[in-house]
Design a protein around this motif. Sequence first.
Motif, mmCIF file in Angstrom:
data_model
loop_
_atom_site.group_PDB
_atom_site.id
_atom_site.type_symbol
_atom_site.label_atom_id
_atom_site.label_comp_id
_atom_site.label_asym_id
_atom_site.label_seq_id
_atom_site.Cartn_x
_atom_site.Cartn_y
_atom_site.Cartn_z
ATOM 1 N N ARG A 76 0.859 -1.176 0.000
ATOM 2 C CA ARG A 76 0.000 0.000 0.000
ATOM 3 C C ARG A 76 0.900 1.232 0.000
ATOM 4 O O ARG A 76 1.401 1.659 1.020
ATOM 5 N N MET A 132 -3.528 7.482 6.362
ATOM 6 C CA MET A 132 -2.814 6.400 7.039
ATOM 7 C C MET A 132 -2.735 5.153 6.178
ATOM 8 O O MET A 132 -2.335 4.103 6.651
ATOM 9 N N THR B 62 -8.785 0.215 11.881
ATOM 10 C CA THR B 62 -7.547 0.965 11.676
ATOM 11 C C THR B 62 -7.051 1.602 12.973
ATOM 12 O O THR B 62 -5.861 1.827 13.121
ATOM 13 N N CYS B 147 -1.246 -8.436 3.251
ATOM 14 C CA CYS B 147 -2.177 -7.313 3.293
ATOM 15 C C CYS B 147 -1.560 -6.011 2.817
ATOM 16 O O CYS B 147 -2.242 -4.991 2.811
ATOM 17 N N ALA B 149 0.734 -4.098 4.127
ATOM 18 C CA ALA B 149 1.365 -3.224 5.111
ATOM 19 C C ALA B 149 2.173 -4.079 6.070
ATOM 20 O O ALA B 149 1.947 -5.275 6.194
ATOM 21 N N THR B 152 0.974 -1.453 10.479
ATOM 22 C CA THR B 152 -0.439 -1.119 10.656
ATOM 23 C C THR B 152 -1.241 -1.906 9.623
ATOM 24 O O THR B 152 -1.582 -1.394 8.566
ATOM 25 N N ASN B 153 -1.520 -3.156 9.957
ATOM 26 C CA ASN B 153 -2.012 -4.095 8.966
ATOM 27 C C ASN B 153 -3.450 -3.834 8.530
ATOM 28 O O ASN B 153 -3.729 -3.833 7.346
ATOM 29 N N SER B 154 -4.378 -3.650 9.492
ATOM 30 C CA SER B 154 -5.817 -3.567 9.183
ATOM 31 C C SER B 154 -6.239 -4.711 8.289
ATOM 32 O O SER B 154 -6.916 -4.523 7.296
ATOM 33 N N ARG B 157 -11.436 -8.092 8.906
ATOM 34 C CA ARG B 157 -12.723 -7.433 8.732
ATOM 35 C C ARG B 157 -13.759 -8.258 9.480
ATOM 36 O O ARG B 157 -13.534 -9.462 9.693
#
Lengths: 221, 370
Positions: A76, A132, B62, B147, B149, B152-154, B157
Amino acid sequence: MIGLGLSRGFAVTLKNFLRPAVTEQYPDRHVGLIGAAKAAGMNPFQFLVKKPTDSLKAIAGLATVPVAVKQSPRFRGNEFTFFEDRCTACASCAKYCPLGIIEIVSVPGKIDAQEGESYKLEVFDIDIGRCMFCGLCVEACPYDALHMGTGFERSKYVRDELIITKEELFDAPKRPSSFYRPQFEENGFDPFKETIDDHHDAGRHERPSDEDLKRKWVDER
Amino acid sequence: MAIKTQPVTVNLGPQHPSTHGVFRMRVMFDGEEIVDVEPVFGYLHRGSEKLAEERTYTQIVTLTDRMDYVSSMLNNQAYILAVEKLAGIEPSPRGVWLRMIASELQRIASHLVATGFLLQDLGALGTPLIYAMRERENILDLFEMLCGARITNSYLRPGGVFMDAPAEFWPALDRGLGDILNTVDELETYLSGNEIVFSRTKGTAVLPKELLINASITGPMLRASGVDWDLRHRAPYDYYDRVSFDRILHTASDNYARYWVRVQETRESVKIIRQCIEQIEPGDVRPSFDEVPRLIRPPVGDAYAAIEGSKGELGFYLVSDGSIAPYRMHVRASSLINLTLLRDMLIGGQFGDLFVTFGSVDLNMGEVDR
């Protein structure tokens, strides 16, 4: 026995001392003459003759070549890829953003016999100074218009320059990350080597053929 | 004639490399002995619980990443379990397996960081920390594949995870697990038998079992005293009832025991991940948007879900008023609660053991202050 544990520890550190380094040089890597010649695309003798100053630098250990950081296709990145032809200005991304940093202003545009009323995008600003990079906007986009980008070298001296405007998104090379876009992974798209020029390739469905379009929009009406 | 010394109050932190973030202690010394400790925290307070009250249930994922930033996947998992309990969501099996793999990888990463920094506090400048960080880097690479990242994966869900693992993830995971075991073996060779580590950590900051239970301490700190309390075994969430693993216990309850329990638990995590890879089944990774919409409106009520985090019981308490955002969110932060015994651990100890004891708690200021 006192001292045995310590000597075992030193054996481990010695083993690690001899293994190859895991440090990744970034953004440049120092190269010698052979490496510099290889980066310039010629053999060392040609390089010596044609570029004597550069070869001297390389022999002195001052020559560097840029290094690409190893990234996953789902990375990302610090920017976004946007296909304006796919966007309908529905503002799903703006609603889904946890920080509310996407600004969208749209006005009613042309009315098309095929597609009905469309909206024209006036403003599409992403303030990545506060972003972010959670990717929820990309996840929310129902038309695959917005994608995460893969680049990350976008540092600026002024905070205002961190706002990505519509024009910048239009002009940027389209290197979308395959984050939440399984179609890129299925097609084997590599964002670090190729770009997507046709916006139809970015969708999660196959592009309809001309016959399909004719049947749908002309024959069935 | 006895030499008299005057007690001296020293202010440690908040900006101090050994305080694992921004933690401040006012310590009163009598010579080398610690007489009094006054912990001061709140320097990293970001109001995550309040921020959650005006965000939708998916957006809060997040925020949970940023609480305990060395174990974001575990925070995600605890929060998602609370949401699923609150809204009555049935998760997809493949999503559950994937999030178990992710959270066990995160537990290994967190324990490696804890061990590395404990040794850093002991004065082993660099080497063990760098070795541990090198292995953690491989785990973060796996997260990047999953994922996109690293920290800070997030990734999670409500109902599963957002995306299936890519094809190149599975061979990389297999290689990574072997590397982790090698690193842990190496770590044990040079640390678990090391005389300096023994002399510095054995018998320091011993906490009695009863005190730990009364202060509701959980995680490796509690298991180091011999109490068999692991939520993965006692109250299995996700599919932990389908995997088998050993609970690591030590009886000494000193700094060495806490270190030892963490190192051994990484092996058990590898064991769990191997079983997950065997049992994972094909299918969707999350329910369709017809079953679980993007905007979840849980019924009025409350739910508490807890997991065995890397530092102890990590729980999320959610109160819903029927709207798209929770009415109140509360986090049972294991770091904060494990910190409450700091005075009992430090008072009467030596100055040199202060940071070692502090490091053996394995606290994360992002989680303490939230």
